[in-house]
Scaffold this motif. Structure first.
Motif, PDB file in Angstrom:
ATOM      1  N   LEU A 120       0.826  -1.206   0.000  1.00  0.00           N
ATOM      2  CA  LEU A 120       0.000   0.000   0.000  1.00  0.00           C
ATOM      3  C   LEU A 120       0.863   1.260   0.000  1.00  0.00           C
ATOM      4  O   LEU A 120       0.577   2.220  -0.723  1.00  0.00           O
ATOM      5  CB  LEU A 120      -0.949   0.002   1.196  1.00  0.00           C
ATOM      6  CG  LEU A 120      -2.078  -1.027   1.139  1.00  0.00           C
ATOM      7  CD1 LEU A 120      -2.813  -1.078   2.468  1.00  0.00           C
ATOM      8  CD2 LEU A 120      -3.034  -0.732   0.005  1.00  0.00           C
ATOM      9  N   ALA A 121       1.923   1.260   0.788  1.00  0.00           N
ATOM     10  CA  ALA A 121       2.807   2.431   0.830  1.00  0.00           C
ATOM     11  C   ALA A 121       3.464   2.659  -0.522  1.00  0.00           C
ATOM     12  O   ALA A 121       3.482   3.780  -1.035  1.00  0.00           O
ATOM     13  CB  ALA A 121       3.870   2.252   1.916  1.00  0.00           C
ATOM     14  N   ASP A 122       3.976   1.597  -1.122  1.00  0.00           N
ATOM     15  CA  ASP A 122       4.669   1.730  -2.401  1.00  0.00           C
ATOM     16  C   ASP A 122       3.722   2.144  -3.522  1.00  0.00           C
ATOM     17  O   ASP A 122       4.141   2.804  -4.470  1.00  0.00           O
ATOM     18  CB  ASP A 122       5.363   0.414  -2.763  1.00  0.00           C
ATOM     19  CG  ASP A 122       6.276   0.561  -3.954  1.00  0.00           C
ATOM     20  OD1 ASP A 122       7.113   1.486  -3.956  1.00  0.00           O
ATOM     21  OD2 ASP A 122       6.145  -0.231  -4.904  1.00  0.00           O
ATOM     22  N   GLN A 123       2.460   1.795  -3.393  1.00  0.00           N
ATOM     23  CA  GLN A 123       1.479   2.169  -4.411  1.00  0.00           C
ATOM     24  C   GLN A 123       0.833   3.528  -4.127  1.00  0.00           C
ATOM     25  O   GLN A 123      -0.112   3.927  -4.798  1.00  0.00           O
ATOM     26  CB  GLN A 123       0.402   1.081  -4.535  1.00  0.00           C
ATOM     27  CG  GLN A 123       0.930  -0.234  -5.060  1.00  0.00           C
ATOM     28  CD  GLN A 123       1.561  -0.089  -6.426  1.00  0.00           C
ATOM     29  OE1 GLN A 123       0.944   0.418  -7.352  1.00  0.00           O
ATOM     30  NE2 GLN A 123       2.810  -0.527  -6.553  1.00  0.00           N
ATOM     31  N   GLY A 124       1.348   4.237  -3.111  1.00  0.00           N
ATOM     32  CA  GLY A 124       0.863   5.576  -2.817  1.00  0.00           C
ATOM     33  C   GLY A 124      -0.538   5.615  -2.235  1.00  0.00           C
ATOM     34  O   GLY A 124      -1.244   6.610  -2.374  1.00  0.00           O
ATOM     35  N   GLN A 125      -0.936   4.570  -1.556  1.00  0.00           N
ATOM     36  CA  GLN A 125      -2.272   4.492  -0.976  1.00  0.00           C
ATOM     37  C   GLN A 125      -2.241   4.911   0.489  1.00  0.00           C
ATOM     38  O   GLN A 125      -1.236   4.752   1.171  1.00  0.00           O
ATOM     39  CB  GLN A 125      -2.808   3.064  -1.078  1.00  0.00           C
ATOM     40  CG  GLN A 125      -2.875   2.535  -2.491  1.00  0.00           C
ATOM     41  CD  GLN A 125      -3.787   3.368  -3.356  1.00  0.00           C
ATOM     42  OE1 GLN A 125      -4.942   3.583  -3.018  1.00  0.00           O
ATOM     43  NE2 GLN A 125      -3.263   3.849  -4.479  1.00  0.00           N
TER      44      GLN A 125
ATOM     45  N   HIS B 256      -5.606  -9.972  -3.320  1.00  0.00           N
ATOM     46  CA  HIS B 256      -6.631  -8.964  -3.609  1.00  0.00           C
ATOM     47  C   HIS B 256      -5.969  -7.639  -3.992  1.00  0.00           C
ATOM     48  O   HIS B 256      -6.341  -7.020  -5.001  1.00  0.00           O
ATOM     49  CB  HIS B 256      -7.542  -8.775  -2.387  1.00  0.00           C
ATOM     50  CG  HIS B 256      -8.426  -7.583  -2.476  1.00  0.00           C
ATOM     51  ND1 HIS B 256      -9.486  -7.496  -3.350  1.00  0.00           N
ATOM     52  CD2 HIS B 256      -8.386  -6.400  -1.813  1.00  0.00           C
ATOM     53  CE1 HIS B 256     -10.073  -6.320  -3.211  1.00  0.00           C
ATOM     54  NE2 HIS B 256      -9.424  -5.635  -2.286  1.00  0.00           N
ATOM     55  N   LEU B 257      -4.989  -7.224  -3.209  1.00  0.00           N
ATOM     56  CA  LEU B 257      -4.300  -5.968  -3.506  1.00  0.00           C
ATOM     57  C   LEU B 257      -3.514  -6.066  -4.810  1.00  0.00           C
ATOM     58  O   LEU B 257      -3.454  -5.101  -5.579  1.00  0.00           O
ATOM     59  CB  LEU B 257      -3.382  -5.579  -2.344  1.00  0.00           C
ATOM     60  CG  LEU B 257      -4.111  -5.206  -1.049  1.00  0.00           C
ATOM     61  CD1 LEU B 257      -3.113  -5.031   0.096  1.00  0.00           C
ATOM     62  CD2 LEU B 257      -4.959  -3.964  -1.232  1.00  0.00           C
ATOM     63  N   GLY B 258      -2.933  -7.226  -5.061  1.00  0.00           N
ATOM     64  CA  GLY B 258      -2.217  -7.430  -6.317  1.00  0.00           C
ATOM     65  C   GLY B 258      -3.134  -7.263  -7.517  1.00  0.00           C
ATOM     66  O   GLY B 258      -2.784  -6.598  -8.499  1.00  0.00           O
ATOM     67  N   ARG B 259      -4.327  -7.858  -7.447  1.00  0.00           N
ATOM     68  CA  ARG B 259      -5.293  -7.691  -8.532  1.00  0.00           C
ATOM     69  C   ARG B 259      -5.758  -6.244  -8.635  1.00  0.00           C
ATOM     70  O   ARG B 259      -5.857  -5.679  -9.736  1.00  0.00           O
ATOM     71  CB  ARG B 259      -6.499  -8.621  -8.326  1.00  0.00           C
ATOM     72  CG  ARG B 259      -6.190 -10.088  -8.601  1.00  0.00           C
ATOM     73  CD  ARG B 259      -7.448 -10.946  -8.549  1.00  0.00           C
ATOM     74  NE  ARG B 259      -8.050 -10.980  -7.237  1.00  0.00           N
ATOM     75  CZ  ARG B 259      -7.726 -11.864  -6.281  1.00  0.00           C
ATOM     76  NH1 ARG B 259      -6.790 -12.774  -6.502  1.00  0.00           N
ATOM     77  NH2 ARG B 259      -8.328 -11.842  -5.113  1.00  0.00           N
ATOM     78  N   THR B 260      -6.023  -5.612  -7.491  1.00  0.00           N
ATOM     79  CA  THR B 260      -6.530  -4.239  -7.472  1.00  0.00           C
ATOM     80  C   THR B 260      -5.550  -3.267  -8.114  1.00  0.00           C
ATOM     81  O   THR B 260      -5.953  -2.366  -8.848  1.00  0.00           O
ATOM     82  CB  THR B 260      -6.830  -3.812  -6.018  1.00  0.00           C
ATOM     83  OG1 THR B 260      -7.821  -4.695  -5.470  1.00  0.00           O
ATOM     84  CG2 THR B 260      -7.328  -2.377  -5.948  1.00  0.00           C
ATOM     85  N   PHE B 261      -4.257  -3.443  -7.844  1.00  0.00           N
ATOM     86  CA  PHE B 261      -3.255  -2.481  -8.310  1.00  0.00           C
ATOM     87  C   PHE B 261      -2.440  -2.974  -9.509  1.00  0.00           C
ATOM     88  O   PHE B 261      -1.410  -2.403  -9.839  1.00  0.00           O
ATOM     89  CB  PHE B 261      -2.327  -2.086  -7.157  1.00  0.00           C
ATOM     90  CG  PHE B 261      -3.057  -1.377  -6.065  1.00  0.00           C
ATOM     91  CD1 PHE B 261      -3.534  -0.087  -6.252  1.00  0.00           C
ATOM     92  CD2 PHE B 261      -3.305  -1.998  -4.859  1.00  0.00           C
ATOM     93  CE1 PHE B 261      -4.236   0.564  -5.259  1.00  0.00           C
ATOM     94  CE2 PHE B 261      -3.993  -1.353  -3.847  1.00  0.00           C
ATOM     95  CZ  PHE B 261      -4.466  -0.067  -4.050  1.00  0.00           C
ATOM     96  N   GLY B 262      -2.918  -4.036 -10.175  1.00  0.00           N
ATOM     97  CA  GLY B 262      -2.239  -4.516 -11.370  1.00  0.00           C
ATOM     98  C   GLY B 262      -0.868  -5.113 -11.097  1.00  0.00           C
ATOM     99  O   GLY B 262       0.045  -5.013 -11.908  1.00  0.00           O
ATOM    100  N   LEU B 263      -0.739  -5.774  -9.948  1.00  0.00           N
ATOM    101  CA  LEU B 263       0.539  -6.360  -9.534  1.00  0.00           C
ATOM    102  C   LEU B 263       0.468  -7.884  -9.494  1.00  0.00           C
ATOM    103  O   LEU B 263       1.143  -8.524  -8.694  1.00  0.00           O
ATOM    104  CB  LEU B 263       0.922  -5.820  -8.147  1.00  0.00           C
ATOM    105  CG  LEU B 263       1.007  -4.304  -8.030  1.00  0.00           C
ATOM    106  CD1 LEU B 263       1.191  -3.889  -6.577  1.00  0.00           C
ATOM    107  CD2 LEU B 263       2.131  -3.771  -8.892  1.00  0.00           C
ATOM    108  N   TYR B 264      -0.358  -8.449 -10.365  1.00  0.00           N
ATOM    109  CA  TYR B 264      -0.571  -9.895 -10.333  1.00  0.00           C
ATOM    110  C   TYR B 264      -0.208 -10.520 -11.674  1.00  0.00           C
ATOM    111  O   TYR B 264      -0.696 -11.577 -12.039  1.00  0.00           O
ATOM    112  CB  TYR B 264      -2.042 -10.175 -10.006  1.00  0.00           C
ATOM    113  CG  TYR B 264      -2.280 -11.445  -9.220  1.00  0.00           C
ATOM    114  CD1 TYR B 264      -1.553 -12.605  -9.456  1.00  0.00           C
ATOM    115  CD2 TYR B 264      -3.257 -11.495  -8.254  1.00  0.00           C
ATOM    116  CE1 TYR B 264      -1.793 -13.760  -8.748  1.00  0.00           C
ATOM    117  CE2 TYR B 264      -3.516 -12.654  -7.545  1.00  0.00           C
ATOM    118  CZ  TYR B 264      -2.776 -13.777  -7.792  1.00  0.00           C
ATOM    119  OH  TYR B 264      -3.023 -14.933  -7.092  1.00  0.00           O
TER     120      TYR B 264
END
Length: 155
Positions: A3-8, A53-61
């Motif tokens: 989350l931190a690295d994705q600016g969330q 879930h976060l990987g899918r949400t932020f295109g990291l999957y």
């Protein structure tokens, strides 16, 4: 970290051991475990379900199903490593894997002095193994001290 690295932005609620042992929070959690992650009306438990879930949400999957499968495989390998490291750290036995983990941790300490300070169990593990008399002598020897880290010269 994700989350931190994705600016969330997010709100983290740290649970103390005392409040957990009181019981109401534990009883309200699926499987009686943390972490618990709330994303709108979606509540997830289990670290890897949250990460996926976060990987899918932020295109990291991965870019497609094949890459997603490879990401899953790597993540499961990391979970195996985490379990092995936990077992090594919490048990007073010696195996060849202990030497491999100790080498990795000692290399990290050379590259980033103090990196284990926030981790008392890892620090105690390194200290316990490094204090073995024959190993202690080897670690202090010029052969070890001048040895390259990760295949290159020491920084």
């Amino acid at each position: 970290m994700l989350l931190a690295d994705q600016g969330q932005s997010w709100k983290e609620e740290v649970v103390t051991k005392e409040s957990w042992l009181q019981g109401p929070l534990k009883a309200s959690c699926l499987y009686g475990q943390l972490p618990k992650f709330q994303d709108g009306d979606l509540t997830l438990y289990q670290s890897n379900a949250i990460l996926r879930h976060l990987g899918r949400t932020f295109g990291l999957y991965g870019a497609d199903e094949r890459e997603a499968a490879l990401v899953d495989m790597v993540n499961e390998g990391l979970e195996d490593l985490r379990r092995c490291c936990g077992h090594l750290i919490h048990h007073k036995r010696i195996s060849f894997a202990d030497y491999n983990l100790l080498d990795l941790l000692l290399n990290h300490q050379v590259l980033v002095p103090g990196c284990l300070d926030p981790f008392p169990l890892l620090s105690a593990y390194v200290a316990r193994l490094s204090a073995r008399p024959k190993l202690k002598a080897f670690l202090a020897s010029p052969e070890h001290v001048n040895r390259p880290i990760f295949g290159s010269r020491k920084i």
